[in-house]
Design a protein around this motif. Structure first.
Motif, PDB file in Angstrom:
ATOM      1  N   ASN A 272      -1.268   0.052  -6.905  1.00  0.00           N
ATOM      2  CA  ASN A 272      -2.481   0.461  -5.855  1.00  0.00           C
ATOM      3  C   ASN A 272      -3.560   1.053  -6.746  1.00  0.00           C
ATOM      4  O   ASN A 272      -4.694   0.967  -6.235  1.00  0.00           O
ATOM      5  CB  ASN A 272      -1.766   1.583  -5.050  1.00  0.00           C
ATOM      6  N   PHE A 273      -3.279   1.804  -7.528  1.00  0.00           N
ATOM      7  CA  PHE A 273      -4.528   2.388  -8.344  1.00  0.00           C
ATOM      8  C   PHE A 273      -5.218   1.410  -8.940  1.00  0.00           C
ATOM      9  O   PHE A 273      -6.605   1.790  -8.926  1.00  0.00           O
ATOM     10  CB  PHE A 273      -3.874   3.587  -9.514  1.00  0.00           C
ATOM     11  N   GLY A 274      -4.795   0.318  -9.403  1.00  0.00           N
ATOM     12  CA  GLY A 274      -5.653  -0.711 -10.108  1.00  0.00           C
ATOM     13  C   GLY A 274      -6.472  -1.345  -9.024  1.00  0.00           C
ATOM     14  O   GLY A 274      -7.626  -1.540  -9.317  1.00  0.00           O
ATOM     15  N   GLN A 275      -5.950  -1.414  -8.018  1.00  0.00           N
ATOM     16  CA  GLN A 275      -6.817  -2.003  -6.942  1.00  0.00           C
ATOM     17  C   GLN A 275      -7.747  -1.085  -6.343  1.00  0.00           C
ATOM     18  O   GLN A 275      -9.039  -1.112  -5.940  1.00  0.00           O
ATOM     19  CB  GLN A 275      -5.748  -2.369  -5.671  1.00  0.00           C
ATOM     20  N   ALA A 276      -7.394   0.332  -6.449  1.00  0.00           N
ATOM     21  CA  ALA A 276      -8.304   1.245  -5.763  1.00  0.00           C
ATOM     22  C   ALA A 276      -9.381   1.412  -6.851  1.00  0.00           C
ATOM     23  O   ALA A 276     -10.481   1.431  -6.286  1.00  0.00           O
ATOM     24  CB  ALA A 276      -7.494   2.429  -5.483  1.00  0.00           C
TER      25      ALA A 276
ATOM     26  N   GLU B 234       4.235   0.543   1.819  1.00  0.00           N
ATOM     27  CA  GLU B 234       5.110   0.002   0.877  1.00  0.00           C
ATOM     28  C   GLU B 234       6.256   1.167   0.879  1.00  0.00           C
ATOM     29  O   GLU B 234       6.075   2.105   1.407  1.00  0.00           O
ATOM     30  CB  GLU B 234       4.789  -0.207  -0.503  1.00  0.00           C
ATOM     31  N   PRO B 235       7.606   0.701   0.218  1.00  0.00           N
ATOM     32  CA  PRO B 235       8.598   1.615   0.104  1.00  0.00           C
ATOM     33  C   PRO B 235       8.146   2.906  -0.515  1.00  0.00           C
ATOM     34  O   PRO B 235       8.574   3.966   0.510  1.00  0.00           O
ATOM     35  CB  PRO B 235       9.763   0.960  -0.684  1.00  0.00           C
ATOM     36  N   SER B 236       7.393   2.896  -1.126  1.00  0.00           N
ATOM     37  CA  SER B 236       6.942   4.265  -2.055  1.00  0.00           C
ATOM     38  C   SER B 236       6.448   5.072  -0.855  1.00  0.00           C
ATOM     39  O   SER B 236       6.312   6.459  -1.040  1.00  0.00           O
ATOM     40  CB  SER B 236       5.972   4.049  -3.254  1.00  0.00           C
ATOM     41  N   SER B 237       5.491   4.653   0.040  1.00  0.00           N
ATOM     42  CA  SER B 237       4.663   5.262   0.873  1.00  0.00           C
ATOM     43  C   SER B 237       5.641   5.738   2.068  1.00  0.00           C
ATOM     44  O   SER B 237       5.421   6.872   2.634  1.00  0.00           O
ATOM     45  CB  SER B 237       3.853   4.250   1.301  1.00  0.00           C
ATOM     46  N   ALA B 238       6.537   5.096   2.304  1.00  0.00           N
ATOM     47  CA  ALA B 238       7.670   5.602   3.451  1.00  0.00           C
ATOM     48  C   ALA B 238       8.447   6.697   3.021  1.00  0.00           C
ATOM     49  O   ALA B 238       9.164   7.242   4.112  1.00  0.00           O
ATOM     50  CB  ALA B 238       8.378   4.297   3.989  1.00  0.00           C
TER      51      ALA B 238
ATOM     52  N   ILE C 180       2.101  13.802   7.975  1.00  0.00           N
ATOM     53  CA  ILE C 180       2.843  12.876   6.882  1.00  0.00           C
ATOM     54  C   ILE C 180       1.590  12.113   6.166  1.00  0.00           C
ATOM     55  O   ILE C 180       0.795  11.401   6.977  1.00  0.00           O
ATOM     56  CB  ILE C 180       3.712  12.034   7.783  1.00  0.00           C
ATOM     57  N   ILE C 181       1.533  12.042   4.944  1.00  0.00           N
ATOM     58  CA  ILE C 181       0.583  11.344   4.021  1.00  0.00           C
ATOM     59  C   ILE C 181       1.392   9.885   3.804  1.00  0.00           C
ATOM     60  O   ILE C 181       2.486   9.794   3.309  1.00  0.00           O
ATOM     61  CB  ILE C 181       0.489  11.910   2.724  1.00  0.00           C
ATOM     62  N   LEU C 182       0.746   8.870   4.291  1.00  0.00           N
ATOM     63  CA  LEU C 182       1.093   7.474   4.112  1.00  0.00           C
ATOM     64  C   LEU C 182       0.239   7.086   2.927  1.00  0.00           C
ATOM     65  O   LEU C 182      -0.959   7.059   3.358  1.00  0.00           O
ATOM     66  CB  LEU C 182       0.914   6.648   5.151  1.00  0.00           C
ATOM     67  N   SER C 183       0.484   6.411   1.803  1.00  0.00           N
ATOM     68  CA  SER C 183      -0.344   6.107   0.728  1.00  0.00           C
ATOM     69  C   SER C 183       0.304   4.980   0.104  1.00  0.00           C
ATOM     70  O   SER C 183       1.213   5.015  -0.558  1.00  0.00           O
ATOM     71  CB  SER C 183      -0.915   7.280  -0.254  1.00  0.00           C
ATOM     72  N   GLY C 184      -0.395   3.726   0.192  1.00  0.00           N
ATOM     73  CA  GLY C 184       0.057   2.617  -0.557  1.00  0.00           C
ATOM     74  C   GLY C 184       0.660   1.464   0.397  1.00  0.00           C
ATOM     75  O   GLY C 184       1.761   1.642   1.120  1.00  0.00           O
ATOM     76  N   GLY C 185       0.263   0.345   0.336  1.00  0.00           N
ATOM     77  CA  GLY C 185       0.702  -0.796   1.278  1.00  0.00           C
ATOM     78  C   GLY C 185       0.802  -1.989   0.366  1.00  0.00           C
ATOM     79  O   GLY C 185       0.517  -3.255   0.873  1.00  0.00           O
TER      80      GLY C 185
END
Lengths: 261, 261
Positions: free
Chosen positions: B27-31, B223-227, B247-252
């Motif tokens: 995600n960070f590379g895309q961001a 994505e799993p990390s986000s859930a 709830i913070i959801l971050s990353g798809g």
């Protein structure tokens, strides 16, 4: 959800007390369940006994009272009629109901409030309720904004209806966009005929590819029927280059055990 | 995206002209790619040569310039260092960077602006950048609002770090939440130690089930990390009954050809 909410809001107190009934087993069944619950109204949802468990769970989770029927439209209509008579519940048609159409219209209306200079709004065409509402909104709130429908080649009844000037029906229903198999109705077709500029037809593989693109980049779960509006735009993207485009996405009923990719 | 944007906004004009570099392949590379593009800055992204095509396509689609390396962290760091030296690009660490942390903080800050009386905010814990930012936001903008982290049992380095008071590392990395395998850093850990109330660990199957629930009902691709943040709440839901929870959801980042359900 917008259509169901608006339709329930228009009921009299007495009607609200008796509840509402629909025989949609998809998005509209879920929408009516949740909209009714939010407004303290009972929702009776007729669903085929063999509807996917995930849809039954969703309707029940949103507070809908499920009555199972045989799968045919006739059987579902008969069951809904019985509930109407026994409970005095008001029948809500998913697309051929003016209050549902006006509720649907609020999506494009809000889009135009935020982006007043859209040139086109794309929307899927199934039973005609969403595109009728959208075209009313672009007509009354847009600045020369046109409504374009997206429809699968496999169920191009609306495309043919616009050509012939009367409601045409689908002879087959071999599309992944299962929410778009229904035909137009006598309430929404006159609006569509007058206000929709054009309907663009798309191939099945274009629908899957547009859906996947939305999932991957917009991170929103849309069902195939919902991705058809975006697929229609992509299929003629050169033509719409430089234009300001709004796209209505509606419907995220996906069975994750049976994905097309 | 918030962290990357804030970090790039803090650069001097000269630094902006030389561009930024990171070795995150997720995600960070895309961001960083998209944030840099939005701000007219070049983004060099070091990715393992065997990274999934979907991730390479996304980085490229968002305007990132990819340099391929071997998979190991050492190889990726070496490649990023080379780009830093050759191009004068500024290195952006995905989690152990104060500007990234402060950018991340804006998510919980905006949540609290809309819901000022939240009792708890749940967030996943990976490298520690998101939870550090979240805990700063709940501390300074919340009304006695506590930050709780969600972490897989399989990579519970942050849980153990909070217990021992020093940065612990993961010995295995056998989790579906591949964004949470990284360890905490010397910039974010002091914040986490002081401001995070608790870390709740979850089983792998709880992560998958929470993710599926979000997909089905919220219609958002996480994505799993986000859930993991939602999974942590669900795993102790009786305890949090009646509380107001953010709830913070971050990353798809999801590869749709390899879904866990």
């Amino acid at each position: 959800m917008r259509g169901a909410t608006n339709a329930i809001l228009q009921l009299t107190e007495k009607q609200k007390q008796a509840g509402v009934v629909t025989h949609s087993s998809g998005n509209f069944g879920q929408a009516v369940s949740l909209a009714a619950k939010n407004l303290g109204v009972k929702a009776y949802i007729v669903m085929p006994f063999d509807a996917p468990q995930v849809k039954k769970d969703a309707v029940r989770g949103y507070g809908g009272i499920i009555t199972e029927s045989q799968s045919s439209l006739t059987a579902r209509e008969a069951e809904a009629k019985k509930i109407r008579e026994e409970k005095g519940a008001t029948f809500l048609h998913p697309s051929n109901n003016m209050d549902v159409i006006l509720g649907n219209a609020t999506a494009a209306m809000e889009l135009l409030e935020e982006y007043p200079d859209l040139d086109f709004v794309f929307t899927p065409v199934g039973g005609g309720g969403l595109i009728a509402g959208t075209s009313l909104a672009t007509h009354y709130f847009g600045n020369n904004c046109k409504t374009i429908g997206g429809e699968p080649f496999e169920v191009d009844d609306a495309y043919r209806s616009l050509k012939s000037g009367k409601i045409e029906v689908n002879r087959s229903a071999n599309t992944i966009a299962d929410g778009l198999k229904t035909n137009l109705g006598d309430i929404n077709f006159p609006i569509i005929k007058q206000l929709v500029s054009e309907i663009i037809r798309v191939e099945e593989k274009e629908i899957v590819s547009a859906m996947r693109y939305i999932w991957e980049r917009v991170k929103i779960i849309v069902e195939p029927s919902s991705a058809v509006s975006f697929a229609a735009l992509l299929s003629e993207k050169e033509r719409f280059k430089g234009k300001k485009i709004g796209i209505i996405l509606s419907g995220g009923n996906v069975d994750f055990s049976h994905l097309p990719f």
